[in-house]
Design a protein around this motif. Structure first.
Motif, short mmCIF file in Angstrom:
data_model
loop_
_atom_site.label_atom_id
_atom_site.label_comp_id
_atom_site.label_asym_id
_atom_site.label_seq_id
_atom_site.Cartn_x
_atom_site.Cartn_y
_atom_site.Cartn_z
N HIS A 85 7.05 0.29 4.12
CA HIS A 85 6.39 -0.88 4.72
C HIS A 85 4.87 -0.76 4.65
CE1 HIS A 85 10.41 -1.24 6.59
NE2 HIS A 85 10.16 -2.55 6.47
N VAL A 109 3.62 -4.64 4.22
CA VAL A 109 4.48 -5.67 4.80
C VAL A 109 4.66 -5.31 6.28
CG1 VAL A 109 6.76 -6.73 4.76
CG2 VAL A 109 5.69 -5.98 2.64
N TYR A 110 4.16 -6.18 7.15
CA TYR A 110 4.22 -5.91 8.58
C TYR A 110 5.00 -7.03 9.27
CZ TYR A 110 0.44 -2.81 7.32
OH TYR A 110 -0.31 -1.85 6.73
N LEU A 111 5.82 -6.68 10.19
CA LEU A 111 6.57 -7.66 10.96
C LEU A 111 5.74 -8.10 12.15
CD1 LEU A 111 10.05 -5.92 11.00
CD2 LEU A 111 9.32 -7.80 9.55
N ILE A 112 5.59 -9.41 12.26
CA ILE A 112 4.77 -9.95 13.35
C ILE A 112 5.67 -10.60 14.37
CG2 ILE A 112 3.00 -11.58 13.97
CD1 ILE A 112 1.80 -11.17 11.25
#
Length: 139
Positions: free
Chosen positions: A131, A136-139
């Motif tokens: 990640h 790619v980061y989950l918000i």
């Protein structure tokens, strides 16, 4: 705390039930106005100073009414009217109870644990955090 409270309450109620159903007998023996013996559930021992006179014309013993000894008995009768209720269930009630228990216990699933097929294979070793590398980061 709650477990201790329930335990103390249960023991107290058991002792109360036992004390209310037992018959109690307390005997006291007085000699010259002084308490000589106390007995619980049994007869008190006398001091041996009871004045017993034998009459001249018969062989029966007569106790003097002015004796120096006195006995006092306290009897408390226990509760003897305990009734055991016999609750007989007919066949329809038995079927209902069995069906209710079966449906209640199977309400949350049958409890069978399905094991996955990949238990025998180890997962891949993660060397880098993908990640972060791909941003790619989950918000």
């Amino acid at each position: 705390m709650k477990k201790w409270l329930v335990t103390i309450l249960s023991v107290t109620m058991a002792i109360l039930l036992l004390a209310s159903t037992i018959s109690w007998r307390v005997e006291k023996h007085y000699c010259l106005g002084h308490l000589m013996d106390i007995a619980l559930f049994t007869a008190a021992q006398d001091c041996g100073m009871n004045m017993v006179f034998q009459s001249d014309d018969s062989s029966e013993h007569l106790q003097d009414s002015n004796s120096c000894c006195d006995d006092e008995t306290i009897i408390t009768e226990g509760q003897d009217d305990l009734v055991v209720h016999d609750n007989d269930f007919d066949l329809a009630q038995q079927f209902f109870i069995i069906a209710y228990a079966y449906s209640y216990f199977n309400l949350f699933g049958n409890g069978l644990k399905v094991s996955p097929s990949f238990d025998h294979y180890p997962p891949p070793i993660i060397v880098k955090d993908i990640h972060v590398l791909d941003e790619v980061y989950l918000i």
